[in-house]
Design an enzyme around this catalytic site. Structure first.
Site, PDB file in Angstrom:
ATOM      1  N   LEU A 195     -16.397 -13.421  -9.467  1.00 30.56           N
ATOM      2  CA  LEU A 195     -17.361 -14.830  -9.373  1.00 30.56           C
ATOM      3  C   LEU A 195     -16.499 -16.049  -9.495  1.00 30.56           C
ATOM      4  O   LEU A 195     -17.259 -17.028  -9.828  1.00 30.56           O
ATOM      5  CB  LEU A 195     -18.503 -14.702 -10.466  1.00 30.56           C
ATOM      6  N   CYS A 236      -5.780  -9.628   3.855  1.00 29.14           N
ATOM      7  CA  CYS A 236      -6.845  -8.637   4.179  1.00 29.14           C
ATOM      8  C   CYS A 236      -8.220  -9.288   4.515  1.00 29.14           C
ATOM      9  O   CYS A 236      -8.689  -9.119   5.469  1.00 29.14           O
ATOM     10  CB  CYS A 236      -7.184  -7.725   2.781  1.00 29.14           C
ATOM     11  N   LYS A 280      -8.659 -11.473   7.798  1.00 35.22           N
ATOM     12  CA  LYS A 280      -8.251 -10.637   8.929  1.00 35.22           C
ATOM     13  C   LYS A 280      -9.395  -9.813   9.006  1.00 35.22           C
ATOM     14  O   LYS A 280      -9.705  -9.360  10.145  1.00 35.22           O
ATOM     15  CB  LYS A 280      -6.888 -10.016   8.653  1.00 35.22           C
ATOM     16  N   VAL A 299       0.690  -1.342  -0.026  1.00 29.69           N
ATOM     17  CA  VAL A 299      -0.196  -0.291   0.134  1.00 29.69           C
ATOM     18  C   VAL A 299       0.794   1.467   0.114  1.00 29.69           C
ATOM     19  O   VAL A 299       0.556   2.155  -0.869  1.00 29.69           O
ATOM     20  CB  VAL A 299      -0.821   0.169   1.261  1.00 29.69           C
ATOM     21  N   GLU A 358      -3.476  -6.358  -4.310  1.00 26.97           N
ATOM     22  CA  GLU A 358      -2.218  -6.838  -4.726  1.00 26.97           C
ATOM     23  C   GLU A 358      -2.203  -7.422  -6.043  1.00 26.97           C
ATOM     24  O   GLU A 358      -3.176  -8.264  -6.812  1.00 26.97           O
ATOM     25  CB  GLU A 358      -1.591  -7.985  -3.742  1.00 26.97           C
TER      26      GLU A 358
HETATM   27  C1  UGA Z   1      -8.465  -7.367  -1.308  1.00 25.02           C
HETATM   28  C2  UGA Z   1      -9.708  -6.391  -2.083  1.00 25.02           C
HETATM   29  O1  UGA Z   1      -9.915  -7.032  -3.272  1.00 25.02           O
HETATM   30  C3  UGA Z   1      -9.029  -4.967  -1.994  1.00 25.02           C
HETATM   31  O2  UGA Z   1      -9.997  -4.030  -2.777  1.00 25.02           O
HETATM   32  C4  UGA Z   1      -8.620  -4.416  -0.566  1.00 25.02           C
HETATM   33  O3  UGA Z   1      -8.121  -3.253  -0.925  1.00 25.02           O
HETATM   34  C5  UGA Z   1      -7.812  -5.445  -0.235  1.00 25.02           C
HETATM   35  O4  UGA Z   1      -8.197  -6.866  -0.077  1.00 25.02           O
HETATM   36  C6  UGA Z   1      -7.216  -5.052   1.252  1.00 25.02           C
HETATM   37  O5  UGA Z   1      -7.940  -4.914   2.055  1.00 25.02           O
HETATM   38  O6  UGA Z   1      -6.131  -4.460   1.162  1.00 25.02           O
HETATM   39  P1  UGA Z   1      -6.412  -8.514  -2.291  1.00 25.02           P
HETATM   40  O7  UGA Z   1      -6.241  -9.228  -0.941  1.00 25.02           O
HETATM   41  O8  UGA Z   1      -5.144  -7.975  -2.861  1.00 25.02           O
HETATM   42  O9  UGA Z   1      -7.570  -7.305  -2.189  1.00 25.02           O
HETATM   43  O10 UGA Z   1      -6.729  -9.633  -3.084  1.00 25.02           O
HETATM   44  P2  UGA Z   1      -8.135 -10.163  -4.045  1.00 25.02           P
HETATM   45  O11 UGA Z   1      -7.628  -9.931  -5.541  1.00 25.02           O
HETATM   46  O12 UGA Z   1      -9.391  -9.289  -3.763  1.00 25.02           O
HETATM   47  O13 UGA Z   1      -8.360 -11.541  -3.644  1.00 25.02           O
HETATM   48  C7  UGA Z   1      -8.720 -12.003  -2.560  1.00 25.02           C
HETATM   49  C8  UGA Z   1      -9.020 -13.549  -2.351  1.00 25.02           C
HETATM   50  O14 UGA Z   1     -10.073 -13.682  -2.900  1.00 25.02           O
HETATM   51  C9  UGA Z   1      -7.842 -14.173  -2.854  1.00 25.02           C
HETATM   52  O15 UGA Z   1      -7.668 -15.416  -2.304  1.00 25.02           O
HETATM   53  C10 UGA Z   1      -8.219 -14.539  -4.285  1.00 25.02           C
HETATM   54  O16 UGA Z   1      -7.905 -15.874  -4.744  1.00 25.02           O
HETATM   55  C11 UGA Z   1      -9.936 -14.821  -3.928  1.00 25.02           C
HETATM   56  N1  UGA Z   1     -10.749 -14.533  -5.111  1.00 25.02           N
HETATM   57  C12 UGA Z   1     -11.038 -13.484  -5.635  1.00 25.02           C
HETATM   58  C13 UGA Z   1     -11.434 -15.732  -5.437  1.00 25.02           C
HETATM   59  O17 UGA Z   1     -11.377 -16.701  -4.848  1.00 25.02           O
HETATM   60  N2  UGA Z   1     -12.310 -15.517  -6.528  1.00 25.02           N
HETATM   61  C14 UGA Z   1     -12.257 -14.411  -7.298  1.00 25.02           C
HETATM   62  O18 UGA Z   1     -13.255 -14.332  -8.088  1.00 25.02           O
HETATM   63  C15 UGA Z   1     -11.687 -13.308  -6.789  1.00 25.02           C
END
Ligand code: UGA
Length: 436
Positions: free
Chosen positions: A261, A271, A274, A24, A166
């Site tokens: 989805l 994130c 937690k 960040v 990320e």
């Molecule tokens: C997440 C949020 O998307 C951000 O908006 C937020 O700023 C961030 O947390 C944070 O609080 O700092 P991030 O943790 O980088 O971002 O990752 P994501 O891409 O959102 O994925 C989160 C989890 O969901 C991963 O384990 C990913 O594999 C999973 N995921 C995501 C799925 O299983 N399916 C999806 O369609 C999308």
């Protein structure tokens, strides 16, 4: 001769400081620098700082390294060990320090406290706000206000949560869907809002608690949405339906939409796990049982067990089995393994007596007990089963015939629905995806 006109004030933007050079902080600093601000970053970790002072990125984050190098060379970005020096003259100081999980799901604000103490006596610009970018649960700003008061800092406090993902951090900073600015001091809120105006995103001005809650509600919504998606996928498995078709059918409804989805092994990362637990803990402080989110946490954990069960069912026994694990990061496009489903599943496999051999293109260190190998084929060679745990494009490009040729067994568990299941089956392998 007519003297040259004074440059527009916009050509001399005020200096900004960012404390903390993680995903960040670095993306925020690089983003503001690329908008033309002079940005000073304070970073306590000497290895991290050393790398950044040589314009090397201490984390894997596509595209960010080039911008850090460019802005450092242009003199708009500099890195300091001393936070007070970084903050000298700053018109605003952004705190982007870690806020890890503390006891009972609460959030540990001690790094915020240390950052504030380190700023004591810093010669900030008059009325410069302290801006909280780090994720802090609703209500935290009162504790942070107290920390500032105890440090003798009358600076106004602004809550300005970050929503970046990320793997696409800089894009999240430069092209946000919205900017949230919460604070009690209208001038400080205006200043932080004005810094974000060039981004052209809607700006939500609010009180600090609401700003904090927007961040946590957004993450809790997304985590709940993924839990729902995984539940539908599991049901599709039971019923013999295809979750891909089911979700495509849902996605045409604009109230649902097609983004976010994809079913998988359960959400992970630094994130969502937690933040959902922190929201439950924040509600508990008000004697409020957030049952919905407790179910989300439990259901997400059970999703990991389902992956392990697919391996156990397919192999008969996990004791002594060799599992080729493709992926360690919590998702593709990052080197972050914090709360990674891949790592959690590896732990459960090791507990069941399996041997785990892992490869991840961005993660060099394997968790304890897991053998790290230098490429995907080495992970798969001699394995009884292959588990795709992280959605790296290079895993999708693996030739199933090659997998079949080097494996000892025939089971492929694809926890990300990444592989071409027909091609895998055509190579004589047994394919188990999620919800299909
Ligand atoms: C997440 C949020 O998307 C951000 O908006 C937020 O700023 C961030 O947390 C944070 O609080 O700092 P991030 O943790 O980088 O971002 O990752 P994501 O891409 O959102 O994925 C989160 C989890 O969901 C991963 O384990 C990913 O594999 C999973 N995921 C995501 C799925 O299983 N399916 C999806 O369609 C999308």
């Amino acid at each position: 001769m007519v003297p040259p006109a004074d440059p527009e004030p916009a050509a001399h933007p005020p200096a900004l400081a960012v404390i903390g050079a993680g995903y960040v902080g670095l993306a925020t600093a690089a983003g503001f620098a690329s908008l033309g601000h002079r940005v000073a970053v304070g970073e306590a970790d000497s290895d991290r700082l050393g790398a950044l002072q040589q314009s090397r990125l201490p984390i894997y984050e596509p595209g960010l390294g080039e911008v850090v190098r460019r802005e450092s060379e242009a003199g708009r970005l500099a890195f300091f060990a001393d936070n007070a020096r970084a903050a000298a003259g700053a018109a605003a100081v952004f705190l982007a320090v870690p806020t890890p999980e503390g006891e009972g799901g609460s959030v540990d604000l001690s790094a915020v406290g240390r950052a504030i103490v380190s700023l004591t006596g810093a010669a900030l610009a008059p009325a410069a706000p302290i801006v909280v970018k780090s994720s802090v649960p609703p209500g935290s700003w009162r504790k942070i206000r107290r920390m500032l008061d105890e440090a003798g800092m009358p600076s106004p406090l602004v809550v300005n949560p970050e929503f970046l993902q990320e793997g696409r951090a800089l894009d999240g900073v430069l092209n946000p869907h919205r900017v949230v600015v919460g604070g009690e001091d209208p001038a400080a809120v205006d200043l932080v809002a004005a810094l974000h105006e060039p981004l052209g995103a809607p700006i939500v001005r609010t009180d600090p608690t609401s700003a904090e809650l927007i961040k946590y509600a957004a993450n809790a919504y997304l985590a709940t949405r993924l839990t729902f998606v995984n539940a539908v996928a599991n049901l599709a498995e039971d019923l013999g339906a295809d979750v891909g078709d089911v979700l495509a059918g849902l996605a045409h409804d604009p109230r649902i939409g097609s983004h976010y989805l994809t079913p998988g092994p359960g959400y992970g990362g630094s994130c969502f796990p937690k933040d959902v637990r922190a929201l439950i803990a924040a509600a508990a402080e008000h004697d409020h049982d957030l049952r919905l989110f407790r179910v989300v946490v439990e259901t997400n954990d059970a999703q990991l067990d389902r992956v392990v069960a697919k391996l156990r069912d397919g192999l008969g026994d996990l004791d002594g089995a060799v599992i080729g694990l493709l992926g360690l990061a919590f998702k593709g496009g990052t080197d972050d393994t914090r709360s990674s489903p891949a790592v959690a599943i590896a732990g459960r496999l090791l507990d069941a007596g399996a041997r785990v051999r892992a490869f991840d293109p961005a993660v060099r260190m394997a968790p304890p007990g897991v053998e790290a190998v230098p490429d995907a084929i080495s992970a798969v060679a001699g394995a009884d089963a292959v588990l795709v745990a992280t959605e790296w494009p290079e895993f999708a490009a693996l030739d199933p015939a090659r997998l079949a040729a080097v494996m000892r067994g025939t089971l492929v568990v694809d926890a990300r629905n990444l592989l071409d299941r027909e091609a895998v089956a055509a190579a004589g392998l047994r394919y188990r995806g999620v919800g299909r």
